[in-house]
Scaffold this motif. Structure first.
Motif, PDB file in Angstrom:
ATOM      1  N   ARG A  78      15.337  -0.433  28.770  1.00  0.00           N
ATOM      2  CA  ARG A  78      15.760   0.923  29.037  1.00  0.00           C
ATOM      3  C   ARG A  78      16.537   0.708  30.509  1.00  0.00           C
ATOM      4  O   ARG A  78      16.049   0.331  31.523  1.00  0.00           O
ATOM      5  CB  ARG A  78      14.377   1.752  29.367  1.00  0.00           C
ATOM      6  N   HIS A  79      17.912   1.034  30.570  1.00  0.00           N
ATOM      7  CA  HIS A  79      18.667   0.984  31.576  1.00  0.00           C
ATOM      8  C   HIS A  79      19.317   2.383  32.170  1.00  0.00           C
ATOM      9  O   HIS A  79      19.855   2.887  31.207  1.00  0.00           O
ATOM     10  CB  HIS A  79      20.022   0.151  31.337  1.00  0.00           C
ATOM     11  N   THR A  80      18.738   2.698  33.183  1.00  0.00           N
ATOM     12  CA  THR A  80      19.196   4.124  33.603  1.00  0.00           C
ATOM     13  C   THR A  80      20.399   4.078  34.501  1.00  0.00           C
ATOM     14  O   THR A  80      20.456   3.174  35.451  1.00  0.00           O
ATOM     15  CB  THR A  80      18.072   4.748  34.526  1.00  0.00           C
ATOM     16  N   LEU A  81      21.470   4.643  34.235  1.00  0.00           N
ATOM     17  CA  LEU A  81      22.670   4.780  34.819  1.00  0.00           C
ATOM     18  C   LEU A  81      22.790   5.941  36.039  1.00  0.00           C
ATOM     19  O   LEU A  81      23.388   5.796  36.847  1.00  0.00           O
ATOM     20  CB  LEU A  81      23.832   4.813  33.874  1.00  0.00           C
ATOM     21  N   GLN A  82      22.150   6.919  35.423  1.00  0.00           N
ATOM     22  CA  GLN A  82      22.206   8.154  36.392  1.00  0.00           C
ATOM     23  C   GLN A  82      20.760   8.559  36.576  1.00  0.00           C
ATOM     24  O   GLN A  82      19.911   8.706  35.565  1.00  0.00           O
ATOM     25  CB  GLN A  82      23.260   9.153  35.867  1.00  0.00           C
ATOM     26  N   PRO A  83      20.499   9.395  37.750  1.00  0.00           N
ATOM     27  CA  PRO A  83      21.235   9.277  38.999  1.00  0.00           C
ATOM     28  C   PRO A  83      21.234   8.244  39.873  1.00  0.00           C
ATOM     29  O   PRO A  83      22.161   8.064  40.800  1.00  0.00           O
ATOM     30  CB  PRO A  83      20.122  10.453  39.842  1.00  0.00           C
ATOM     31  N   ARG A  84      20.611   7.114  39.579  1.00  0.00           N
ATOM     32  CA  ARG A  84      20.812   5.869  40.111  1.00  0.00           C
ATOM     33  C   ARG A  84      20.423   4.583  39.214  1.00  0.00           C
ATOM     34  O   ARG A  84      19.387   4.850  38.380  1.00  0.00           O
ATOM     35  CB  ARG A  84      19.947   5.670  41.582  1.00  0.00           C
ATOM     36  N   PRO A  85      21.117   3.484  39.397  1.00  0.00           N
ATOM     37  CA  PRO A  85      20.715   2.420  38.531  1.00  0.00           C
ATOM     38  C   PRO A  85      19.499   1.912  38.770  1.00  0.00           C
ATOM     39  O   PRO A  85      18.994   1.515  39.614  1.00  0.00           O
ATOM     40  CB  PRO A  85      22.042   1.517  38.858  1.00  0.00           C
ATOM     41  N   GLU A  86      18.656   1.626  37.635  1.00  0.00           N
ATOM     42  CA  GLU A  86      17.520   0.989  37.614  1.00  0.00           C
ATOM     43  C   GLU A  86      17.279   0.553  35.977  1.00  0.00           C
ATOM     44  O   GLU A  86      17.910   1.256  35.172  1.00  0.00           O
ATOM     45  CB  GLU A  86      16.213   1.804  38.002  1.00  0.00           C
ATOM     46  N   SER A  87      16.287  -0.524  35.690  1.00  0.00           N
ATOM     47  CA  SER A  87      16.306  -0.880  34.342  1.00  0.00           C
ATOM     48  C   SER A  87      14.797  -1.308  34.115  1.00  0.00           C
ATOM     49  O   SER A  87      13.994  -1.674  35.200  1.00  0.00           O
ATOM     50  CB  SER A  87      17.044  -2.044  34.216  1.00  0.00           C
ATOM     51  N   MET A  88      14.322  -1.377  32.982  1.00  0.00           N
ATOM     52  CA  MET A  88      13.012  -1.778  32.477  1.00  0.00           C
ATOM     53  C   MET A  88      13.334  -2.796  31.327  1.00  0.00           C
ATOM     54  O   MET A  88      13.835  -1.997  30.388  1.00  0.00           O
ATOM     55  CB  MET A  88      11.827  -0.801  32.215  1.00  0.00           C
ATOM     56  N   VAL A  89      12.929  -3.946  31.515  1.00  0.00           N
ATOM     57  CA  VAL A  89      13.250  -4.843  30.351  1.00  0.00           C
ATOM     58  C   VAL A  89      11.715  -5.441  29.835  1.00  0.00           C
ATOM     59  O   VAL A  89      11.192  -6.091  30.608  1.00  0.00           O
ATOM     60  CB  VAL A  89      14.202  -5.913  30.651  1.00  0.00           C
ATOM     61  N   VAL A  90      11.403  -5.286  28.610  1.00  0.00           N
ATOM     62  CA  VAL A  90      10.139  -5.969  28.178  1.00  0.00           C
ATOM     63  C   VAL A  90      10.431  -7.019  27.177  1.00  0.00           C
ATOM     64  O   VAL A  90      11.025  -6.622  25.986  1.00  0.00           O
ATOM     65  CB  VAL A  90       9.158  -4.463  27.696  1.00  0.00           C
ATOM     66  N   GLN A  91       9.470  -7.864  27.206  1.00  0.00           N
ATOM     67  CA  GLN A  91       9.959  -9.094  26.175  1.00  0.00           C
ATOM     68  C   GLN A  91       8.488  -9.586  26.242  1.00  0.00           C
ATOM     69  O   GLN A  91       7.724 -10.182  26.999  1.00  0.00           O
ATOM     70  CB  GLN A  91      10.730 -10.358  26.820  1.00  0.00           C
ATOM     71  N   GLY A  92       7.756  -9.269  24.816  1.00  0.00           N
ATOM     72  CA  GLY A  92       6.297  -9.825  24.604  1.00  0.00           C
ATOM     73  C   GLY A  92       5.533  -8.978  25.599  1.00  0.00           C
ATOM     74  O   GLY A  92       5.464  -7.865  25.563  1.00  0.00           O
ATOM     75  N   GLY A 101      18.751  -3.401  43.378  1.00  0.00           N
ATOM     76  CA  GLY A 101      19.023  -4.932  43.471  1.00  0.00           C
ATOM     77  C   GLY A 101      17.596  -5.969  43.603  1.00  0.00           C
ATOM     78  O   GLY A 101      17.722  -7.052  43.799  1.00  0.00           O
ATOM     79  N   ARG A 102      16.548  -4.909  43.464  1.00  0.00           N
ATOM     80  CA  ARG A 102      15.389  -5.753  43.762  1.00  0.00           C
ATOM     81  C   ARG A 102      14.640  -5.766  42.356  1.00  0.00           C
ATOM     82  O   ARG A 102      14.633  -4.662  41.558  1.00  0.00           O
ATOM     83  CB  ARG A 102      14.418  -5.385  44.760  1.00  0.00           C
ATOM     84  N   SER A 103      13.925  -6.840  41.906  1.00  0.00           N
ATOM     85  CA  SER A 103      13.124  -7.136  40.616  1.00  0.00           C
ATOM     86  C   SER A 103      11.706  -7.437  40.763  1.00  0.00           C
ATOM     87  O   SER A 103      11.483  -8.131  41.880  1.00  0.00           O
ATOM     88  CB  SER A 103      13.870  -8.217  39.782  1.00  0.00           C
ATOM     89  N   ARG A 104      11.049  -6.851  39.920  1.00  0.00           N
ATOM     90  CA  ARG A 104       9.466  -7.311  40.049  1.00  0.00           C
ATOM     91  C   ARG A 104       9.045  -7.419  38.585  1.00  0.00           C
ATOM     92  O   ARG A 104       9.334  -6.731  37.762  1.00  0.00           O
ATOM     93  CB  ARG A 104       8.936  -5.982  40.772  1.00  0.00           C
ATOM     94  N   THR A 105       8.327  -8.619  38.322  1.00  0.00           N
ATOM     95  CA  THR A 105       7.960  -8.929  37.109  1.00  0.00           C
ATOM     96  C   THR A 105       6.367  -8.802  36.856  1.00  0.00           C
ATOM     97  O   THR A 105       5.907  -9.298  37.997  1.00  0.00           O
ATOM     98  CB  THR A 105       8.371 -10.250  36.768  1.00  0.00           C
ATOM     99  N   LEU A 106       5.996  -8.300  35.886  1.00  0.00           N
ATOM    100  CA  LEU A 106       4.305  -8.236  35.751  1.00  0.00           C
ATOM    101  C   LEU A 106       3.892  -8.427  34.272  1.00  0.00           C
ATOM    102  O   LEU A 106       4.864  -8.244  33.581  1.00  0.00           O
ATOM    103  CB  LEU A 106       3.876  -6.768  36.447  1.00  0.00           C
TER     104      LEU A 106
END
Length: 199
Positions: A78-92, A101-106
């Motif tokens: 899920r890549h949010t473009l508006q109102p500000r860029p952010e993303s959530m990428v799930v693999q397994g 610009g900061r990433s967190r993996t959990l």
């Protein structure tokens, strides 16, 4: 005494009544297994989303938009473009959150609330009834051309935050997600497919 002609007519009416009765009692009813078969046909896809979030204390909805991607068996983006860029990428079992610009993996296992929401989408997109029923009680309504799937959380921690989810679509395509929170907030997401790969 009933004549032969009348008996044949009665028999035809009786058979017609049986057929109609079979239809009305759901002999060919659209069920969860059939929906899962339709959804499982697509192994990947991309869509645009527009989300309206109704929050107590705010006038009007908060809006967000961006893109969704799914690749079988378990990658969801899920890549949010508006109102500000952010993303959530799930693999397994791993989720990576990126914002400013900061990433967190959990691990999804460490956050049951997020796990439930992710599996609601992944299970639906994959056509995996076992995954859905592991995390939710399910209730399907409608027909293949216009279906709605209600999901009630089984996990107490998720249920404490989320009242229910409603997914809707047409055939094997997800078109909407509605999320009702216990605090009265509500999120309504419209999904517009832009690319789908079918084996």
């Amino acid at each position: 005494m009933i004549s032969g002609v009348k008996t044949r007519n009665d028999r035809r009416r009786w058979l017609a009544a049986l057929v109609l009765a079979g239809c009305s009692t759901g002999a060919w009813a659209f069920d969860l297994a059939e929906l899962m078969r339709l959804l499982a046909r697509q192994t990947s896809g991309e869509a645009r989303f527009t989300e309206q979030r109704f929050v107590r204390g705010f006038d009007g909805p908060l809006l967000a938009s961006g893109t969704l991607r799914y690749t079988a068996p378990d990658r969801l983006e899920r890549h949010t473009l508006q109102p500000r860029p952010e993303s959530m990428v799930v693999q397994g079992n791993t989720v990576t959150l990126t914002r400013s610009g900061r990433s967190r993996t959990l691990s999804l296992d460490s956050t049951p609330e997020l796990l439930g929401l992710v599996e609601a989408l992944r299970g639906t997109l994959a056509g995996d009834a076992a995954v859905l029923e592991r995390h939710f009680r399910t209730a399907l309504a409608g027909s293949p051309s216009n279906w709605s799937l209600e999901l009630l959380p089984r996990d107490e921690r998720l249920a404490a935050q989320v009242q229910n989810l409603r997914l809707s679509g047409r055939e094997g395509t997800l078109l909407g997600v509605e999320l009702d929170f216990r605090n009265g907030d509500r999120a309504v997401t419209a999904v517009t497919p832009v690319r789908a790969a079918v084996p």
